[in-house]
Design an enzyme around this catalytic site. Structure first.
Site, PDB file in Angstrom:
ATOM      1  CG  HIS A   3       6.863  37.137  44.515  1.00 51.75           C
ATOM      2  ND1 HIS A   3       7.950  37.715  45.125  1.00 51.75           N
ATOM      3  CD2 HIS A   3       5.825  37.397  45.355  1.00 51.75           C
ATOM      4  CE1 HIS A   3       7.574  38.264  46.260  1.00 51.75           C
ATOM      5  NE2 HIS A   3       6.290  38.090  46.416  1.00 51.75           N
ATOM      6  CG  ASP A  60       7.339  31.901  51.502  1.00 50.93           C
ATOM      7  OD1 ASP A  60       6.786  32.063  52.609  1.00 50.93           O
ATOM      8  OD2 ASP A  60       7.135  32.661  50.544  1.00 50.93           O
ATOM      9  CG  ASN A  93       8.113  40.258  41.627  1.00 54.54           C
ATOM     10  OD1 ASN A  93       7.236  39.643  42.223  1.00 54.54           O
ATOM     11  ND2 ASN A  93       9.402  40.055  41.847  1.00 54.54           N
TER      12      ASN A  93
HETATM   13  P1  PGA Z   1       2.238  41.247  50.872  1.00 56.05           P
HETATM   14  O1  PGA Z   1       3.152  40.177  50.147  1.00 56.05           O
HETATM   15  O2  PGA Z   1       0.993  40.546  51.284  1.00 56.05           O
HETATM   16  O3  PGA Z   1       3.073  41.676  52.046  1.00 56.05           O
HETATM   17  O4  PGA Z   1       1.995  42.338  49.889  1.00 56.05           O
HETATM   18  C1  PGA Z   1       2.578  39.285  49.252  1.00 56.05           C
HETATM   19  C2  PGA Z   1       3.668  38.527  48.572  1.00 56.05           C
HETATM   20  O5  PGA Z   1       4.757  39.074  48.367  1.00 56.05           O
HETATM   21  O6  PGA Z   1       3.435  37.367  48.211  1.00 56.05           O
END
Ligand code: PGA
Length: 259
Positions: free
Chosen positions: A136, A65, A134
């Site tokens: 995602h 992304d 959440n």
């Molecule tokens: P993080 O993010 O590894 O910084 O916790 C993971 C994500 O939001 O997919």
């Protein structure tokens, strides 16, 4: 789903690096992810590269992304982040490290172009994933279509808040992004999702033991034939059937972890 529970984030990184290095040495198409969680695995891979144990010279990469509204050269663009944290430290051909053009005049067209580029390259062999608190994956927030292609999306307020730690103020966090869709992600031949820390425990439970649901986009891993989830004890703490996952990890019937 293969669910590997390891004691610490450091052990998660080593286990993930074991799998990823196998694909790199085979000259695979790698799906890379940004965020805090994969950084320890990237550090482990850089150390192995420096010891001559892994090479990325025959690999190519697609990033999951990208924010909309940041120049590629902005230090928080994912284009810059993946180079700073990983690919510039190993023998990756930089031209083969691709990411969605979040700075394009027409991000929706850029998203479609990116989706086609992944297909034209023959697809992704192994896609690395994190999970948001959440649920995602990529920037596929709750309510995302389970079959979506690479598209423009709106960040959930929790994601904006979570990602504000990388910016001086929350107002600087982009509100929109281009993300591989859940349908795109699920076409990778293997998925490797990493999660560490107690703030991911509920999301990990919903992904593994909850229903398949757009409310927990990571639950699409339930549809994949070869998804591996590596979590530390904290992220595994809400799993109801954790004893079984440990048993199954110790008594793997057929497929070796590395293929
Ligand atoms: P993080 O993010 O590894 O910084 O916790 C993971 C994500 O939001 O997919």
């Amino acid at each position: 789903m293969e669910i590997l529970i390891r004691s610490t984030p450091a052990e998660v990184a080593v286990e993930a690096a074991n799998i990823f290095a196998h694909y790199a040495n085979a000259g695979s198409t790698l799906g890379l992810a940004t965020g805090s969680t994969p950084v320890a695995m990237y550090k482990e891979l850089i150390a192995r590269y420096e010891r001559g144990e892994v090479s990325f010279a025959d690999s190519r990469a697609f990033l999951l992304d990208e924010y909309i509204g940041l120049e590629r050269t902005h230090e928080q663009s994912y284009y810059s982040t993946i180079r700073r944290e990983f690919t510039s430290h190993v023998d990756f051909n930089d031209d083969l490290v691709k990411s969605p053009a979040g700075d394009a005049d027409d991000p929706a067209a850029a998203a479609a172009t990116y989706d086609k580029a992944i297909r034209d390259a023959g697809g992704v062999d192994i896609q690395l994933l994190g999970i948001g608190a959440n649920g995602h994956v990529g920037f596929n927030e709750p309510s995302s279509s389970l079959t979506s292609r690479t598209h423009v999306t709106t960040l959930h307020p929790q994601t904006v808040n979570d990602n504000s730690r990388f910016f001086d103020t929350v107002d600087e966090v982009p509100r929109f992004a281009v993300t591989q869709g859940l349908g795109t992600i699920n076409e990778a031949r293997r998925l490797l999702l990493l999660a560490t820390g107690s703030n991911k425990a509920n999301a990990v439970r919903d992904m593994v033991e909850g229903p398949l649901s757009a409310h927990c986009p990571a639950s699409i891993l339930q549809l994949h034939q070869h998804a591996t989830v590596i979590v530390d004890e904290s992220a595994a703490s809400q799993l109801e059937d954790r004893e079984y996952y440990i048993f199954a990890d110790q008594h793997r019937p057929h497929r070796p972890l590395f293929s």
